[in-house]
Design a protein around this motif. Structure first.
Motif, PDB file in Angstrom:
ATOM      1  N   ARG A  50      -1.983  -6.880  -6.345  1.00  0.00           N
ATOM      2  CA  ARG A  50      -3.318  -6.339  -6.143  1.00  0.00           C
ATOM      3  C   ARG A  50      -3.351  -5.254  -5.060  1.00  0.00           C
ATOM      4  O   ARG A  50      -3.990  -4.220  -5.222  1.00  0.00           O
ATOM      5  CB  ARG A  50      -4.286  -7.473  -5.788  1.00  0.00           C
ATOM      6  N   LYS A  51      -2.639  -5.469  -3.947  1.00  0.00           N
ATOM      7  CA  LYS A  51      -2.644  -4.477  -2.861  1.00  0.00           C
ATOM      8  C   LYS A  51      -2.028  -3.158  -3.314  1.00  0.00           C
ATOM      9  O   LYS A  51      -2.499  -2.084  -2.951  1.00  0.00           O
ATOM     10  CB  LYS A  51      -1.889  -5.003  -1.639  1.00  0.00           C
ATOM     11  N   MET A  52      -0.971  -3.234  -4.114  1.00  0.00           N
ATOM     12  CA  MET A  52      -0.326  -2.019  -4.603  1.00  0.00           C
ATOM     13  C   MET A  52      -1.245  -1.293  -5.589  1.00  0.00           C
ATOM     14  O   MET A  52      -1.462  -0.090  -5.471  1.00  0.00           O
ATOM     15  CB  MET A  52       1.017  -2.353  -5.269  1.00  0.00           C
ATOM     16  N   THR A  53      -1.796  -2.022  -6.545  1.00  0.00           N
ATOM     17  CA  THR A  53      -2.617  -1.369  -7.572  1.00  0.00           C
ATOM     18  C   THR A  53      -3.937  -0.842  -7.007  1.00  0.00           C
ATOM     19  O   THR A  53      -4.467   0.149  -7.509  1.00  0.00           O
ATOM     20  CB  THR A  53      -2.883  -2.310  -8.765  1.00  0.00           C
ATOM     21  N   LYS A  54      -4.459  -1.482  -5.969  1.00  0.00           N
ATOM     22  CA  LYS A  54      -5.681  -0.980  -5.338  1.00  0.00           C
ATOM     23  C   LYS A  54      -5.431   0.408  -4.757  1.00  0.00           C
ATOM     24  O   LYS A  54      -6.261   1.303  -4.885  1.00  0.00           O
ATOM     25  CB  LYS A  54      -6.144  -1.946  -4.243  1.00  0.00           C
ATOM     26  N   THR A  55      -4.285   0.592  -4.131  1.00  0.00           N
ATOM     27  CA  THR A  55      -3.956   1.882  -3.525  1.00  0.00           C
ATOM     28  C   THR A  55      -3.547   2.919  -4.569  1.00  0.00           C
ATOM     29  O   THR A  55      -3.856   4.099  -4.440  1.00  0.00           O
ATOM     30  CB  THR A  55      -2.821   1.716  -2.490  1.00  0.00           C
ATOM     31  N   SER A  56      -2.872   2.487  -5.620  1.00  0.00           N
ATOM     32  CA  SER A  56      -2.367   3.437  -6.625  1.00  0.00           C
ATOM     33  C   SER A  56      -3.469   4.022  -7.499  1.00  0.00           C
ATOM     34  O   SER A  56      -3.268   5.066  -8.109  1.00  0.00           O
ATOM     35  CB  SER A  56      -1.330   2.759  -7.520  1.00  0.00           C
ATOM     36  N   ARG A  57      -4.607   3.355  -7.578  1.00  0.00           N
ATOM     37  CA  ARG A  57      -5.734   3.818  -8.395  1.00  0.00           C
ATOM     38  C   ARG A  57      -5.310   4.073  -9.840  1.00  0.00           C
ATOM     39  O   ARG A  57      -5.639   5.084 -10.442  1.00  0.00           O
ATOM     40  CB  ARG A  57      -6.370   5.074  -7.804  1.00  0.00           C
ATOM     41  N   PRO A  61       0.812  -1.222   0.000  1.00  0.00           N
ATOM     42  CA  PRO A  61       0.000   0.000   0.000  1.00  0.00           C
ATOM     43  C   PRO A  61       0.848   1.277   0.000  1.00  0.00           C
ATOM     44  O   PRO A  61       0.453   2.268  -0.617  1.00  0.00           O
ATOM     45  CB  PRO A  61      -0.826  -0.121   1.296  1.00  0.00           C
ATOM     46  N   ASN A  62       2.007   1.266   0.653  1.00  0.00           N
ATOM     47  CA  ASN A  62       2.890   2.438   0.605  1.00  0.00           C
ATOM     48  C   ASN A  62       3.398   2.677  -0.812  1.00  0.00           C
ATOM     49  O   ASN A  62       3.438   3.817  -1.279  1.00  0.00           O
ATOM     50  CB  ASN A  62       4.074   2.286   1.562  1.00  0.00           C
ATOM     51  N   ILE A  63       3.779   1.618  -1.516  1.00  0.00           N
ATOM     52  CA  ILE A  63       4.232   1.749  -2.911  1.00  0.00           C
ATOM     53  C   ILE A  63       3.102   2.335  -3.759  1.00  0.00           C
ATOM     54  O   ILE A  63       3.311   3.261  -4.547  1.00  0.00           O
ATOM     55  CB  ILE A  63       4.707   0.396  -3.485  1.00  0.00           C
ATOM     56  N   LEU A 102       2.791   5.948  -3.099  1.00  0.00           N
ATOM     57  CA  LEU A 102       3.871   6.730  -3.704  1.00  0.00           C
ATOM     58  C   LEU A 102       3.572   7.033  -5.168  1.00  0.00           C
ATOM     59  O   LEU A 102       3.860   8.128  -5.663  1.00  0.00           O
ATOM     60  CB  LEU A 102       5.211   6.019  -3.553  1.00  0.00           C
ATOM     61  N   PHE A 103       2.977   6.064  -5.876  1.00  0.00           N
ATOM     62  CA  PHE A 103       2.559   6.331  -7.258  1.00  0.00           C
ATOM     63  C   PHE A 103       1.500   7.429  -7.282  1.00  0.00           C
ATOM     64  O   PHE A 103       1.567   8.360  -8.087  1.00  0.00           O
ATOM     65  CB  PHE A 103       1.996   5.064  -7.912  1.00  0.00           C
ATOM     66  N   ARG A 104       0.557   7.319  -6.384  1.00  0.00           N
ATOM     67  CA  ARG A 104      -0.559   8.254  -6.382  1.00  0.00           C
ATOM     68  C   ARG A 104      -0.106   9.679  -6.067  1.00  0.00           C
ATOM     69  O   ARG A 104      -0.529  10.636  -6.722  1.00  0.00           O
ATOM     70  CB  ARG A 104      -1.602   7.783  -5.365  1.00  0.00           C
ATOM     71  N   ILE A 105       0.771   9.837  -5.078  1.00  0.00           N
ATOM     72  CA  ILE A 105       1.219  11.198  -4.753  1.00  0.00           C
ATOM     73  C   ILE A 105       2.230  11.716  -5.773  1.00  0.00           C
ATOM     74  O   ILE A 105       2.304  12.920  -5.995  1.00  0.00           O
ATOM     75  CB  ILE A 105       1.756  11.322  -3.305  1.00  0.00           C
ATOM     76  N   SER A 106       2.981  10.815  -6.409  1.00  0.00           N
ATOM     77  CA  SER A 106       3.881  11.258  -7.486  1.00  0.00           C
ATOM     78  C   SER A 106       3.063  11.862  -8.614  1.00  0.00           C
ATOM     79  O   SER A 106       3.440  12.890  -9.197  1.00  0.00           O
ATOM     80  CB  SER A 106       4.723  10.089  -7.994  1.00  0.00           C
TER      81      SER A 106
END
Length: 166
Positions: free
Chosen positions: A56-63, A28-30, A33-37
């Motif tokens: 899946r956990k990373m892409t769920k958070t990155s939107r 989720p942190n990764i 980081l994509f989202r705020i970048s």
């Protein structure tokens, strides 16, 4: 009426900022980081470490921002930083140290592109990278805790840096 990403009037911008994460490995942190970048117009996100989770956990958070953010994956943050330093990038570590400067008092230069280095969720920015950095900045905190989540700290730092670059 509340606005959505389809009808906001924000001007799209890219700032000469490279965000380097040194061994941030929480999915989720990764994703964050994509989202705020994306949100702060970061030119490039460089994820460093041996096990960068892309599931899946990373892409769920990155939107889906991992599809639009310019990024690279490298094993060694130190090597990437040495290379960028040789190309006249300003290396700025986000870490609380005995000599770090409070971010709200630091004047970011527009002369050279900036590298913001963030560290491991448990151990922060490594000593080797701190020694290589041109500056170390921190966020003043007023509670009992001496640190905050790496993504929360990165949000604050990118906000301050981009605010000064406008």
């Amino acid at each position: 009426m509340q606005l959505t990403h389809y009808n906001t009037q924000f001007t799209k911008r890219t700032f000469p900022i490279t965000l380097i994460s040194d061994n941030v490995t929480n999915a989720p942190n990764i994703g964050s980081l994509f989202r705020i970048s994306d949100a702060f117009g970061v030119e490039k996100l460089i994820l460093c470490g041996n096990h960068i989770p892309f599931g899946r956990k990373m892409t769920k958070t990155s939107r889906a921002t991992e599809k639009s953010v310019n990024f690279e994956i490298h094993e060694s943050a130190l090597k990437v930083i040495q290379d960028l330093k040789s190309k006249n990038y300003q290396i700025i570590a986000l870490e609380i140290t005995e000599t770090s400067t409070p971010i709200h008092t630091f004047k970011f230069s527009k002369e050279n592109p900036i590298v913001v280095v963030i560290g491991d969720e448990n151990f922060g920015v490594s000593e080797a990278i701190l020694k290589l950095s041109d500056t170390t900045i921190h966020i003043d905190m007023y509670g009992k805790n001496s640190s905050m989540n790496v993504v929360q700290a990165t949000n604050i730092a990118l906000y301050e840096i981009t605010k000064q670059m406008l």
